[in-house]
Design an enzyme around this catalytic site. Structure first.
Site, PDB file in Angstrom:
ATOM      1  N   ARG A 299      61.198 110.393  76.694  1.00 50.15           N
ATOM      2  CA  ARG A 299      61.099 109.501  77.847  1.00 50.15           C
ATOM      3  C   ARG A 299      59.807 108.696  77.732  1.00 50.15           C
ATOM      4  NH1 ARG A 299      58.879 110.471  83.556  1.00 50.15           N
ATOM      5  NH2 ARG A 299      59.508 108.533  84.571  1.00 50.15           N
TER       6      ARG A 299
ATOM      7  N   HIS B 280      56.361 101.890  85.128  1.00 47.25           N
ATOM      8  CA  HIS B 280      55.495 103.049  85.368  1.00 47.25           C
ATOM      9  C   HIS B 280      54.111 102.521  85.776  1.00 47.25           C
ATOM     10  CE1 HIS B 280      55.034 107.560  84.391  1.00 47.25           C
ATOM     11  NE2 HIS B 280      53.921 107.193  84.994  1.00 47.25           N
TER      12      HIS B 280
ATOM     13  N   GLU C 273      58.243 107.020  90.258  1.00 50.42           N
ATOM     14  CA  GLU C 273      57.434 107.392  91.422  1.00 50.42           C
ATOM     15  C   GLU C 273      56.970 106.214  92.282  1.00 50.42           C
ATOM     16  OE1 GLU C 273      55.584 111.508  89.521  1.00 50.42           O
ATOM     17  OE2 GLU C 273      54.228 109.843  89.930  1.00 50.42           O
TER      18      GLU C 273
ATOM     19  N   ASN D  18      60.285 114.428  89.569  1.00 50.49           N
ATOM     20  CA  ASN D  18      58.998 114.873  89.024  1.00 50.49           C
ATOM     21  C   ASN D  18      58.394 115.889  89.989  1.00 50.49           C
ATOM     22  OD1 ASN D  18      59.489 112.933  87.123  1.00 50.49           O
ATOM     23  ND2 ASN D  18      57.825 111.570  87.726  1.00 50.49           N
TER      24      ASN D  18
ATOM     25  N   TYR E 201      55.123 118.833  90.454  1.00 55.29           N
ATOM     26  CA  TYR E 201      53.895 119.457  89.973  1.00 55.29           C
ATOM     27  C   TYR E 201      53.425 120.608  90.858  1.00 55.29           C
ATOM     28  CZ  TYR E 201      53.562 115.638  86.661  1.00 55.29           C
ATOM     29  OH  TYR E 201      53.831 114.774  85.637  1.00 55.29           O
TER      30      TYR E 201
ATOM     31  N   GLU F 168      59.540 114.965  84.929  1.00 57.93           N
ATOM     32  CA  GLU F 168      58.145 115.342  84.635  1.00 57.93           C
ATOM     33  C   GLU F 168      57.862 116.700  85.247  1.00 57.93           C
ATOM     34  OE1 GLU F 168      55.033 112.592  85.812  1.00 57.93           O
ATOM     35  OE2 GLU F 168      56.195 110.867  85.103  1.00 57.93           O
TER      36      GLU F 168
END
Length: 444
Positions: free
Chosen positions: A82, A125, A170, A296, A298, A353
């Site tokens: 990606r 991005h 995002e 994504n 985290y 991600e």
């Protein structure tokens, strides 16, 4: 050597599950002289914006070292790579196409195809060309239409060489961190601007998705959003309300219009002047059917209520924390996937991600990042658990392939499964990268 261990019958070990690594153009490419300046170049040049005062002019010099980097990716045994396209490397300020810039990506795609690695391309991005920022950036509705034109150029050129296209990465970060919190480019602090930028980003997504569907009907066409499950700091009603409001504002604001054609109703919390201006038909454009949703993840976020009836996040202090100061909370990945699965009829999901910044030490030519390895182990298990509970997760991408320019943190934080010595540009696979490599190669 430490390993990553999955259950023998793990859905992640099926041949149709896609494993990959991820990067972003501004964070790795460098070669700034051969593209148009972007908002991050401008932001980096403003004193005090970037923690270590650095910039992305050279980064990982990937534009010059891409063949070696693809060789490295191939050696890891992944199914997919990606990466993002730098808008300003493809479209010049005068609107003409930079053929040399386009050719860089075509060469990259040809090499990936030769090695049977699926290309997951992100069109945006965060690196908006400065020439568009000069006309208002994402506050200018016209930018959404310029994005659709850029998508036309790229998708016409790339065609079916690409397995999957994501319009945006995002949009929360572009809108909220860039226009409302002011910690990302372009560094504004204005609530209405944050909401308006978000709307124009989602409009850009809808317009571009129509282009992708027309030009690349065989590709998986979708978008990548970031999510954190929102927790209340205490059982107090005000804190519970704050966590709910944060979830509406940070998570649902970006997904609900895509899947239901409407924004969360926060009119009780936002002044009329803080709401975005929405033209007739916009929400229909935004709510195009998605072939996939990239997620994504985290960490989780904990919120408390303020005297202003708004939410405020509570910084975690209890270890384990990553080098970003983020709580390591793998079950949050299962939780957010299940929350979204129960709330919406989701398209197929890819974890686009997931990873961690850790304090890496290069000792005798090796990086023993046991903490990152443990992070991957626990989050892969969390992905398994979400699939077992009924979420249609089709793939997982480690963030990031390389240590790189970590936005407002500069080069101070390392997310890579591959260590980069920025002085020599040497690449060294970390222990976490070797463990993932062993997992990925064992599936072949």
């Amino acid at each position: 050597m430490q390993k990553i261990v999955l259950a023998e019958n793990s859905p992640l070990l099926r041949s149709d599950f896609i494993f990959g690594v991820a990067t972003a153009a501004f964070q790795i490419e460098g070669a700034a002289e051969s593209r148009e300046p972007c908002i991050w170049d401008t932001f980096c040049a403003e004193p005090g914006r970037i923690r270590d005062g650095s910039d992305g002019l050279v980064a990982c010099d990937h534009l010059n070292r891409w063949r070696d980097d693809i060789e490295l990716i191939s050696g890891l045994g992944v199914d997919a790579y990606r990466f993002s396209v730098a808008w300003g490397r493809v479209i010049r300020a005068d609107g003409s196409v930079n053929q040399a810039g386009l050719q860089f990506y075509l060469d990259l795609l040809a090499e990936l195809e030769a090695r049977q690695i699926k290309a997951f391309v992100t069109l945006y991005h965060w690196d908006l060309p400065q020439y568009l920022q000069d006309k208002g950036g994402w506050l200018n509705r016209e930018t959404a239409y310029r994005f659709a034109e850029y998508a036309e150029v790229v998708s016409q050129a790339f065609g079916d060489k690409v397995y999957s296209y994501a319009t945006l990465n995002e949009p929360f970060c572009s809108a909220y961190l860039g226009y409302e919190a002011g910690i990302h480019a372009p560094g504004e602090q204005n609530r209405q601007h944050g909401r308006q930028a978000a709307h124009h980003l989602l409009l850009a997504h809808g317009l571009a998705l129509q282009v992708l569907r027309r030009n690349c009907p065989k590709a998986l066409n979708g978008i990548v959003l970031n999510f954190s499950p929102c927790f209340a700091a205490t059982e107090a009603k005000a804190d519970q309300q704050a966590a709910w409001l944060a979830d509406q504002y940070h998570n649902q604001w970006y997904l609900q219009p895509l899947l239901e054609g409407s924004y969360p109703d926060l009119s009780a919390y936002l002044a009329p002047a803080e709401l975005p201006q929405i033209a007739e038909g916009d929400l229909q454009i935004i709510a195009q059917p998605l072939d996939f949703l990239g997620i994504n993840y985290y960490t989780r976020t904990v919120f408390t209520a303020g005297k202003d009836d708004w939410f405020h996040d509570v910084k975690p202090t209890q270890p384990p924390l990553t080098d970003m100061g983020w709580e390591i909370y793998p079950q949050g990945l299962t939780e957010i996937l299940l929350q979204l699965h129960q709330r919406y009829p989701l398209p197929p999901v890819y974890i686009t991600e997931n990873g961690a910044a850790m304090v890496d030490q290069l000792v005798d030519g090796e990086v023993q990042d046991a903490d990152r390895l443990a992070y991957y182990q626990s989050h892969l298990v969390a992905t398994e658990q979400a699939i077992a509970a009924g979420v249609n997760v089709r793939g997982y991408f480690a963030w990031s392939l390389l240590d790189n320019f970590e936005w407002a943190e500069g080069y101070a934080k390392r997310f890579g499964i591959v260590y980069v010595d920025y002085a020599s540009q040497q690449r060294i696979v970390k222990a976490s990268g070797r463990a993932l490599q062993q997992l990925w190669q064992s599936r072949k």
